[in-house]
Design a protein around this motif. Structure first.
Motif, PDB file in Angstrom:
ATOM      1  N   UNK A 606     -54.384 -10.206 -73.278  1.00  9.28           N
ATOM      2  CA  UNK A 606     -56.103 -10.119 -72.868  1.00  9.28           C
ATOM      3  C   UNK A 606     -56.254 -10.083 -71.268  1.00  9.28           C
ATOM      4  N   UNK A 607     -55.311 -10.139 -70.520  1.00  9.57           N
ATOM      5  CA  UNK A 607     -55.354 -10.225 -69.204  1.00  9.57           C
ATOM      6  C   UNK A 607     -54.816  -8.687 -68.747  1.00  9.57           C
ATOM      7  N   UNK A 608     -55.242  -8.326 -67.570  1.00  8.96           N
ATOM      8  CA  UNK A 608     -54.971  -7.243 -66.826  1.00  8.96           C
ATOM      9  C   UNK A 608     -54.620  -7.499 -65.325  1.00  8.96           C
ATOM     10  N   UNK A 609     -53.542  -6.538 -64.922  1.00 10.27           N
ATOM     11  CA  UNK A 609     -52.946  -6.526 -63.648  1.00 10.27           C
ATOM     12  C   UNK A 609     -53.650  -5.377 -62.939  1.00 10.27           C
ATOM     13  N   UNK A 610     -53.963  -5.568 -61.690  1.00 10.79           N
ATOM     14  CA  UNK A 610     -54.739  -4.497 -60.710  1.00 10.79           C
ATOM     15  C   UNK A 610     -53.865  -3.287 -60.434  1.00 10.79           C
ATOM     16  N   UNK A 611     -54.395  -2.269 -60.120  1.00 15.00           N
ATOM     17  CA  UNK A 611     -53.629  -1.174 -59.574  1.00 15.00           C
ATOM     18  C   UNK A 611     -54.215  -0.934 -58.204  1.00 15.00           C
ATOM     19  N   UNK A 612     -53.603  -1.123 -57.193  1.00 14.83           N
ATOM     20  CA  UNK A 612     -54.162  -1.073 -55.752  1.00 14.83           C
ATOM     21  C   UNK A 612     -53.781   0.294 -55.354  1.00 14.83           C
ATOM     22  N   UNK A 613     -55.017   0.790 -54.746  1.00 14.36           N
ATOM     23  CA  UNK A 613     -54.679   2.023 -53.844  1.00 14.36           C
ATOM     24  C   UNK A 613     -53.838   1.663 -52.514  1.00 14.36           C
ATOM     25  N   UNK A 614     -53.747   2.601 -51.413  1.00  8.10           N
ATOM     26  CA  UNK A 614     -53.138   2.104 -50.173  1.00  8.10           C
ATOM     27  C   UNK A 614     -53.794   1.286 -49.618  1.00  8.10           C
ATOM     28  N   UNK A 615     -53.053   0.455 -48.811  1.00  6.41           N
ATOM     29  CA  UNK A 615     -53.626  -0.748 -48.010  1.00  6.41           C
ATOM     30  C   UNK A 615     -54.749  -0.101 -47.027  1.00  6.41           C
ATOM     31  N   UNK A 616     -55.834  -0.932 -47.045  1.00  9.36           N
ATOM     32  CA  UNK A 616     -57.264  -0.549 -46.202  1.00  9.36           C
ATOM     33  C   UNK A 616     -57.247   0.732 -46.188  1.00  9.36           C
ATOM     34  N   UNK A 617     -57.268   1.682 -47.396  1.00 13.09           N
ATOM     35  CA  UNK A 617     -57.601   3.033 -47.364  1.00 13.09           C
ATOM     36  C   UNK A 617     -58.862   3.387 -47.637  1.00 13.09           C
ATOM     37  N   UNK A 618     -59.749   2.670 -48.039  1.00  7.16           N
ATOM     38  CA  UNK A 618     -61.230   2.733 -47.880  1.00  7.16           C
ATOM     39  C   UNK A 618     -62.092   1.812 -46.886  1.00  7.16           C
TER      40      UNK A 618
END
Length: 685
Positions: A606-618
């Motif tokens: 029931x849980x989810x793992x985050x998918x990150x973009x590049x570090x400090x990219x926004x």
């Protein structure tokens, strides 16, 4: 959506010695230059806001409490005005620290009345120093001389004023967020003292509404203890002969808050280890004694002090664990500056510190640094560390100023530091040239090397890597100032700061020192009086700051990088009864790392793992805030002032981050201080 994100408020608990406690106790607090013993030529070199003061450091900025009084949006706290100066980045309204010229808030050092303090800022409610006893502060963003050791960031020296000697006085100060009382006066013909005590009480005012607040957050977080803070400060001053003064200092502060994360909350669904009680408590108590001699043209200045600083930190982070530390710091510091010996002016000083650290940690330690973003507690193993250690550190500096006539000064010096924990030592050569190429203008060029001990969590044997070296930085600064005949002052700065040995994560050794940073920028400060009743200053900064991990070659914007920063402060005394002031702040949005989506967590149904973009990219949206204030002195109420403040008068929705749905499919902004009206009263007897 307007709400406080609870996780960022509690993450300092995980980094239990990387924040204020670590910086003030483990990173040497540099000896900030004193006003004593300065010459008339140095007066021309100093950036002055308000009345004229002198400084050993023409590269620094001095601000006095009289000028800062009544500035809106800073909770009647002069030290918060640091955020209005060039090169200072403020990311969050709820945080007291400042990032300066490409370094973190924990890379700065603060001193109050010559000695270090446990920490300087409460949680979003101002500093631990009562603004009614602040005399002023000196701010050194970079390029300062050899007497300032132990950090790679900025240095701030705060001075409280002498206690009054013209009779017994009482001052009551109260507003919507906090209140306090100040007592002061003479004890004998050559002795005087003051004592101040303050407490925040919005937790008491809102406590009857806690059930309603928590009902609105039934699926999220319950507030068990609203943030509350307290502080006290005393100074007992004795004249010793004609030129010496002995000051006995006592002060302290405390902050605490407590939350309860429910199992069905979004934060727990995303990171199950967060479930449970989250408590944060921080307190310090300081005792000190300082002997000083005021310098003049015939004699140099002298200052010697001993201080005992006990700082206690405790945090509970739900199922992620707990951390507790008790740090006792005993320090002896001596500094002296000679009278002029021909063309020479010599300064010398030393500090010896003994720290006792008692700590007990059982924590899911993610091993994250500023170079990593995937830092779930649930994914980390528990780490245990329980011990009591002693640490000794020696700092020494010598500095010589050679004066060539009235136009040119060259200052050269070096600092030396050594500790018995890392068994590291460092030499810090520094130099500065001051050329008064016009009677009312100076060109200042400064450079130097700076070192700082890594936060203790990174170098403790069970938590980190005790083989890490000192963080290191080179500062380069050029400043041009000009004083106009009408009293206006303008200053332009160009700087570059190169940092290396920054702490990065490493699978084999847990941490290594392969991080680097570069910051460069230009700044402008303009200050002046617009006739007898107007006063103001404006600061503008344009900069760029980046980080790079040598292991991966990844280069990204520093988390506190704000390319454009501007602030404006205006004060107007309409007449003897009314005064008005305004403050505006604008800056580019700070970098952050977006989450682009989620994927099912195989270990947490029931849980989810985050998918990150590049570090400090926004970047977050641009920040803007307007604060207004009016002060009224009723004609029939002698010694009384009523004031009203409107914080964030335009109700601009300043975003500090985003809260994601449990599956990371959507997000809503987390906004900061909304429009808020506060009434206050000051009454003196």
């Amino acid at each position: 959506m307007t709400r406080i994100n609870h996780v960022p408020l509690l993450l300092p608990g995980l980094l239990f010695l990387a924040g204020a406690v670590a910086n003030e106790s483990f990173d040497e607090n540099p000896a900030i230059g004193e006003a004593d013993g300065a010459t008339e030529q140095e007066i021309e070199e100093m950036v002055v806001i308000g009345r004229v003061e002198t400084s050993h450091e023409p590269i620094g900025v001095y601000m006095d409490a009289e000028t800062l009084a009544g500035v809106p949006g800073i909770h009647d706290d002069p030290l918060h005005a640091i955020g209005t100066l060039p090169g200072v980045a403020v990311t969050n309204d709820f945080e007291g620290g400042f990032a300066v010229r490409g370094t973190r808030p924990v890379d700065n050092t603060y001193r109050v009345d010559f000695l270090g303090v446990g920490y300087l800022f409460h949680f979003g409610t101002g500093s631990v120093v009562d603004g009614d006893v602040v005399e002023g502060f000196q701010f050194f963003p970079a390029g300062y001389g050899a007497r300032y050791q132990g950090v790679i960031g900025a240095a701030v020296d705060v001075r409280t004023r002498d206690p009054r000697s013209d009779g017994l006085h009482t001052l009551l100060d109260a507003n919507f967020t906090h209140g306090g009382v100040l007592l002061e006066g003479p004890l004998t013909a050559n002795q005087r003292a003051y004592f101040s005590v303050r407490r925040s009480y919005y937790d008491l005012l809102l406590e009857p509404f806690l059930d309603r607040i928590n009902d609105q957050e039934t699926d999220d977080v319950d507030v068990v203890q609203l943030p509350k803070s307290r502080d006290y400060r005393g100074r007992y001053q004795i004249d010793v002969g004609e030129n010496y003064r002995l000051d006995i200092l006592v002060d302290g502060a405390g902050d605490e808050a407590e939350l309860l994360y429910h199992d069905e909350s979004t934060e727990v669904l995303q990171d199950p280890a967060l479930s449970g009680t989250h408590r944060f408590a921080l307190a310090y108590a300081r005792e000190g004694i300082v002997l000083s001699r005021e310098g003049n043209a015939d004699s140099g200045s002298f200052e010697a002090g001993w201080g005992r600083n006990e700082t206690e930190f405790n945090a509970r982070l739900g199922g992620a664990g707990h951390a507790g530390t008790l740090i006792t710091d005993n320090s002896l510091r001596v500094e002296a500056s000679s009278s002029r010996m021909g063309v020479h002016e010599l300064s010398i000083g030393a500090t010896f510190s003994h720290l006792n650290v008692d700590y007990d940690v059982l924590l899911r330690d993610t091993g994250c640094t500023e170079f990593e973003v995937n830092c779930r507690f649930t994914d980390a193993e528990h780490v245990t560390a329980k011990d009591e250690i002693g640490l000794q550190r020696l700092n020494f500096f010598v500095e010589d100023t050679l004066r060539f006539g009235e136009q040119l000064d060259i200052t050269v010096g070096s600092g030396y530091t050594r500790d018995n924990y890392l068994n590291e030592n460092a030499v810090e050569p520094r130099a500065r040239l001051t050329w008064r190429w016009l009677p009312n203008s100076s060109l200042i060029v400064a450079t130097g090397r700076y070192h700082q001990m890594p936060a203790f969590e990174y170098i403790e044997a069970n938590l980190g890597n005790p083989a890490l070296p000192y963080l290191t930085a080179n500062h380069y600064a050029v400043a041009l100032d000009y004083r106009f005949r009408n009293g206006w002052f303008a200053r332009w700065d160009i700087y570059r700061k190169d940092s290396w040995n920054l702490v990065t994560a490493n699978y084999a050794t847990r941490y290594d020192s392969h991080g680097e940073g570069v910051a460069r920028g230009v700044e402008m400060l303009i200050q002046g009086h617009f006739g007898p009743r107007w006063l103001g200053w404006a600061a503008v900064s344009y900069s760029n700051s980046v980080r790079e991990d040598r292991d991966t070659g990844h280069r990204f914007d520093f988390v506190h990088d704000q390319p454009f920063i501007a602030s404006l402060v205006l004060k107007h005394r309409f007449n003897d009864r009314w005064a008005f002031s305004a403050r505006t702040a604008y800056h580019s949005g700070a970098p952050y790392t977006p989450i682009t989506g989620g994927e099912p967590d195989p270990d947490n149904p029931g849980g989810f793992l985050p998918i990150y973009a590049e570090v400090n990219s926004d970047r977050l949206p641009r920040y803007f805030r307007l604060d207004l204030r009016a002060d009224w002195q009723p004609e029939r109420w002698r010694g009384g002032v009523l004031y009203i403040e409107i914080q964030n008068a335009s109700n601009h929705q300043n975003v500090s981050g985003y809260e994601y749905e449990a599956d990371y499919s959507s997000r809503e902004p987390i906004t900061q201080v909304p429009a808020f009206i506060s009434l206050g009263v000051k009454k003196a007897w």
